[in-house]
Design an enzyme around this catalytic site. Structure first.
Site, PDB file in Angstrom:
ATOM      1  N   HIS A   1       0.885  -0.972   0.102  1.00 14.88           N
ATOM      2  CA  HIS A   1      -0.052  -0.230   0.045  1.00 14.88           C
ATOM      3  C   HIS A   1       0.934   1.202  -0.072  1.00 14.88           C
ATOM      4  O   HIS A   1       2.169   1.119   0.171  1.00 14.88           O
ATOM      5  CB  HIS A   1      -0.971   0.227   1.276  1.00 14.88           C
ATOM      6  CG  HIS A   1      -0.451   0.219   2.562  1.00 14.88           C
ATOM      7  ND1 HIS A   1       0.210  -1.005   3.058  1.00 14.88           N
ATOM      8  CD2 HIS A   1      -0.199   1.183   3.343  1.00 14.88           C
ATOM      9  CE1 HIS A   1       0.797  -0.602   4.436  1.00 14.88           C
ATOM     10  NE2 HIS A   1       0.348   0.746   4.443  1.00 14.88           N
TER      11      HIS A   1
ATOM     12  N   HIS B   1       1.034   5.169   1.424  1.00 11.89           N
ATOM     13  CA  HIS B   1       0.578   6.386   2.275  1.00 11.89           C
ATOM     14  C   HIS B   1       1.076   7.671   1.788  1.00 11.89           C
ATOM     15  O   HIS B   1       2.418   7.654   1.540  1.00 11.89           O
ATOM     16  CB  HIS B   1       0.819   6.410   3.810  1.00 11.89           C
ATOM     17  CG  HIS B   1       0.330   5.200   4.665  1.00 11.89           C
ATOM     18  ND1 HIS B   1      -0.879   5.573   5.302  1.00 11.89           N
ATOM     19  CD2 HIS B   1       0.231   4.006   4.853  1.00 11.89           C
ATOM     20  CE1 HIS B   1      -1.501   4.741   5.815  1.00 11.89           C
ATOM     21  NE2 HIS B   1      -0.665   3.694   5.519  1.00 11.89           N
TER      22      HIS B   1
ATOM     23  N   TYR C   1       2.512   9.224  11.803  1.00 12.26           N
ATOM     24  CA  TYR C   1       1.863   7.972  11.580  1.00 12.26           C
ATOM     25  C   TYR C   1       2.323   7.233  10.373  1.00 12.26           C
ATOM     26  O   TYR C   1       2.626   6.180  10.178  1.00 12.26           O
ATOM     27  CB  TYR C   1       0.107   8.172  11.451  1.00 12.26           C
ATOM     28  CG  TYR C   1      -0.385   7.163  11.052  1.00 12.26           C
ATOM     29  CD1 TYR C   1      -0.708   5.994  11.761  1.00 12.26           C
ATOM     30  CD2 TYR C   1      -0.894   6.994   9.507  1.00 12.26           C
ATOM     31  CE1 TYR C   1      -1.317   4.898  11.410  1.00 12.26           C
ATOM     32  CE2 TYR C   1      -1.280   5.721   9.145  1.00 12.26           C
ATOM     33  CZ  TYR C   1      -1.698   4.841  10.051  1.00 12.26           C
ATOM     34  OH  TYR C   1      -2.455   3.866   9.495  1.00 12.26           O
TER      35      TYR C   1
ATOM     36  N   GLN D   1       4.848   3.699   9.557  1.00 10.62           N
ATOM     37  CA  GLN D   1       4.274   2.850   8.842  1.00 10.62           C
ATOM     38  C   GLN D   1       5.391   1.765   8.712  1.00 10.62           C
ATOM     39  O   GLN D   1       4.970   0.537   8.639  1.00 10.62           O
ATOM     40  CB  GLN D   1       3.522   3.138   7.780  1.00 10.62           C
ATOM     41  CG  GLN D   1       2.300   3.998   7.978  1.00 10.62           C
ATOM     42  CD  GLN D   1       1.352   3.003   8.890  1.00 10.62           C
ATOM     43  OE1 GLN D   1       0.983   1.800   8.336  1.00 10.62           O
ATOM     44  NE2 GLN D   1       1.154   3.117  10.180  1.00 10.62           N
TER      45      GLN D   1
END
Length: 143
Positions: A61, A63, A125, A129
């Protein structure tokens, strides 16, 4: 208000936390493709007068913290970045040179939330990750 930018008659500070995944959440973002993709996403965002302020590419993924001017919708910018990056990935790593739409790399859709006064929290945040991904991979080794 140090981050406020302006268009002709508009002062703005529009930031978004955006997450999207490869099709079927395949773990495909490793090594060379990962290095290439980070720079590519920044370059494509700039073409829509946007800026990737923070980012993390996990194996399955993406971000990003993106600043997008109000004259563009989030959907316009994300659609452009995902579409053009899929084509570039296919051409560079899939052996396709012409007439390839790149439709099979990214899954449809994305997650988005606005970032206001908690921008630093979102930045931290996103940075954490990678550490969390490594920790989970270690746990999976022992299962």
């Amino acid at each position: 208000m140090e981050d406020v930018q302006s268009l002709r008659h508009t002062a703005w500070d529009c930031k978004y936390h955006i997450v999207w995944i490869p099709k079927c959440r395949r773990k495909v973002m490793y090594g060379q493709i990962r290095r290439h993709l980070g720079e590519l996403l920044r370059h494509l965002a700039m073409q829509k007068e946007s800026a990737v302020l923070e980012g993390h590419l996990a194996a399955d993924h993406v971000h990003v913290l993106v600043s997008i001017p109000p004259k563009y919708s989030v959907a316009q910018v994300v659609g452009f970045v995902k579409g053009k990056s899929a084509i570039q990935i296919a051409r560079t790593y899939g052996g396709r040179r012409k007439n390839f739409t790149g439709q099979s790399f990214w899954a449809r859709g994305y997650y988005v939330s606005t970032v206001g006064k908690d921008e630093e929290t979102v930045r931290q945040y996103i940075k954490r990750q990678e550490e969390e991904d490594r920790r989970l991979d270690q746990l999976n080794l022992f299962e």
